[in-house]
Design an enzyme around this catalytic site. Sequence first.
Site, PDB file in Angstrom:
ATOM      1  N   TRP A  67       0.802  -1.223   0.000  1.00  0.00           N
ATOM      2  CA  TRP A  67       0.000   0.000   0.000  1.00  0.00           C
ATOM      3  C   TRP A  67       0.837   1.276   0.000  1.00  0.00           C
ATOM      4  CZ3 TRP A  67      -0.267  -4.150   3.264  1.00  0.00           C
ATOM      5  CH2 TRP A  67      -1.335  -5.025   3.055  1.00  0.00           C
ATOM      6  N   ASP A  68       2.157   1.169  -0.139  1.00  0.00           N
ATOM      7  CA  ASP A  68       3.028   2.340  -0.031  1.00  0.00           C
ATOM      8  C   ASP A  68       2.921   2.982   1.345  1.00  0.00           C
ATOM      9  OD1 ASP A  68       4.867   4.262  -0.805  1.00  0.00           O
ATOM     10  OD2 ASP A  68       3.374   5.557  -1.732  1.00  0.00           O
TER      11      ASP A  68
END
Length: 778
Positions: free
Chosen positions: A458-459
Amino acid sequence: MAILITSIILALIGLALGGGGLWLVLLGGSAFYVLAGLAFLVTAILLFMRKAAALWLYAIFVLAALAWAIWEVGFDWWQLGPRGGLIILIGLWLLTPWIRRPLGFRSLDGVHYGANPWPLAVSLFIAILVAAYSMTTDPHDLSGELPTTVAANAQMGGDVPNGEWHQYGRTSFGQRYSPLDQINAQNVANLKEVWRYQTGDVKRPDDIGETTYQVTPLKIGDTLFICTPHSLAIALDAKDGKEKWRYDANAGLNPNRQHQTCRGVSYYHDSAVAAGAPCADRVYLPTSDARLIALDAANGKVCSSFANEGTLHLETGMKYNPAGYYYSTSPPVIVADKIIIGGAVNDNYSTQEQSGVIRAFDARTGALLWNWDSGNPDQTAPLPAGQTYTTNSPNSWSVSSADEKLGMVYVPLGNQTPDQLGMGRSANVERFSSSVVALDINTGQLKWVQQFVHHDLWDMDVPAQPVLVDLTKADGSTVPALVASTKQGDIYVLDRRTGAPIIPFKEIPAPGGTIPEDHASPTQPISDLTFSPPPLQEKDMWGVSLFDQLACRIAFHQHQYEGRYTPPSLRGSIIFPGNFGTFNWGSVAVDPERQIMFGMPTYLAFTSRLVPRADIPPKGAGDKGSEQGLNRNEGSPYGVYMGPFVSPLGIPCQAPPWGYVAGVDLKTGKIAYKHKNGTVHDMTPLPLPFKVGVPGIGGPIVTKGGVAFLAAAVDDYLRAYDVTSGRQLWEARLPAGGQATPMTYTASDNKQYVVMVAGGHGSVGTKPGDYVIGYTLP
């Protein structure tokens, strides 16, 4: 004619709501919009037939819609308004003589009576009364106060004079705390702008989209030191803001850069050189073309004895070196005569990115002293000739902290590119991604690692500088702590000697459902001290009207969403909290004497949709390689479309508030208050002052005077808050976006100043500029 036009409009509204509502029902959503569509259609038919029953039916519909809205969201004005605004306006129109009189009848004696208005009038009065009441409540507000007791012998990190600001977070502890109290909660309302300087470095037509101005000035002696997005270093007089010198690194432009920014320069005093000698005091400028340049703080001249004629080339040792893919957007930490620096890589451009290696250089000579590469963590001796660092290892693009007495530097780490694809990651990548690592200042050897996201898809890299503070335990003893704020909203409080938790955290089940080639971690950590929002529900979808709210409800069901850590998908997933995070590089501010924290949690959902390689359009067709648009992920089987989860009008689909200010007692781990922050003044075509609570990116500072200063929000204001209660005390309009962290100091006139850089942020769309503004008391 009025009856005919009104009937047509109501019929069109009914068809739109009914058709969209049926789509929503088929997706598993609320049936209200189907019923609302029917109510509008039948009302339109009755009006066309000149039937007084149209008003009776609409009166019943008003009360039914009101009951539904209260059942869904309670007395929250910002959610009730869009649900009922159009309905009430149409109801008021139906009460006008042009509509009501033709629906009446003639008596036997020839007198014309209009349709009975009272049922509809009463229902509208009740709805308006509920709306008025809801305006007086704030179900999202948490009121409380932070403790005011002061700990003895609080450590602030390093020997920095009270009136100065030597590092990005003032000291190597990164507290963003000033021991000044001339400006305090009692007099801050009198703060006035006293000088304004413009750098001349403005956003250019051919700049990349994410050109941002995020610098926090340093103050040493009587001088302020700043950098600009296009890699200029500038020295200003701290008293009046007049320019002393400037240096242009001539970094040029490159469309392959993902970020065009500079968060700050670093300062170093060489104790081995006589005071006043050339380069006895230095400023180090990180550039957007991957250089680190040493400048004489006195005059801005290059210190040629450092590295290669004054310049370190940070791309040295990289296997791949495509121009524009690697640079340092944040200032390095300087401790124990060492410059310790990481670097930013372009997220989601390619699998052949530069290494995320952390390196220590001699602050005097620029000689490489050690390197810690998360892909090869045990080899910390300087890399021999002919060997390269691990390609595409987790990097550190934010700011590190250091404790010289403990001999450790604390580095926040990101992820391996592509951030949304986890297949093929090495054991070291899985171990170090999205973590804080503690490294030995002298050798670079790993002391400990604490990970905050497992198998990050998801960064959710650790974006913020860790804050170091000594905390008093219940038994009166003191423990050296580290406070790490994260994108997912958790605040981790660790023993900075070992990485062990001080405030507990646990593992909780996490969603699965990835693409076949990947997997998701079955559990994820969550801290007992968290600002993570509750999972989104359909009722949380928002809009300025029934129509865009309906569109957001449909979009909510079209996307994959199972709460926090829903994996990216081919269908498209909702990521909440989103890529900007609950907290970002602005970090939090900590008062080490009161042992309290002040921060700005932000809530903005994003979407993430994977695209098979064969379906990715030719390069240049709308791809930005950033937080918005198509990220190509060259060398991987999928690209990804990312962006905020917004309505057709471009407004966030999730209901406000989107931004708060909050205070935490770090000794107890309890949130004391949480208040909506910011207005829609610069989010709408009209400068409306509505305090909705808006998103932001940037950071706060706190002072001994009991005041916190923060801009950051997407309305262009610098604000002061009472740290104890979180209530706003003062604000000043900025000429551009304030997406930087302010700072404070005393000048030669013994007056305390607050300085704010206003230059805007390309990703969040605030107004660009080149302003440095000083404020003080009259």
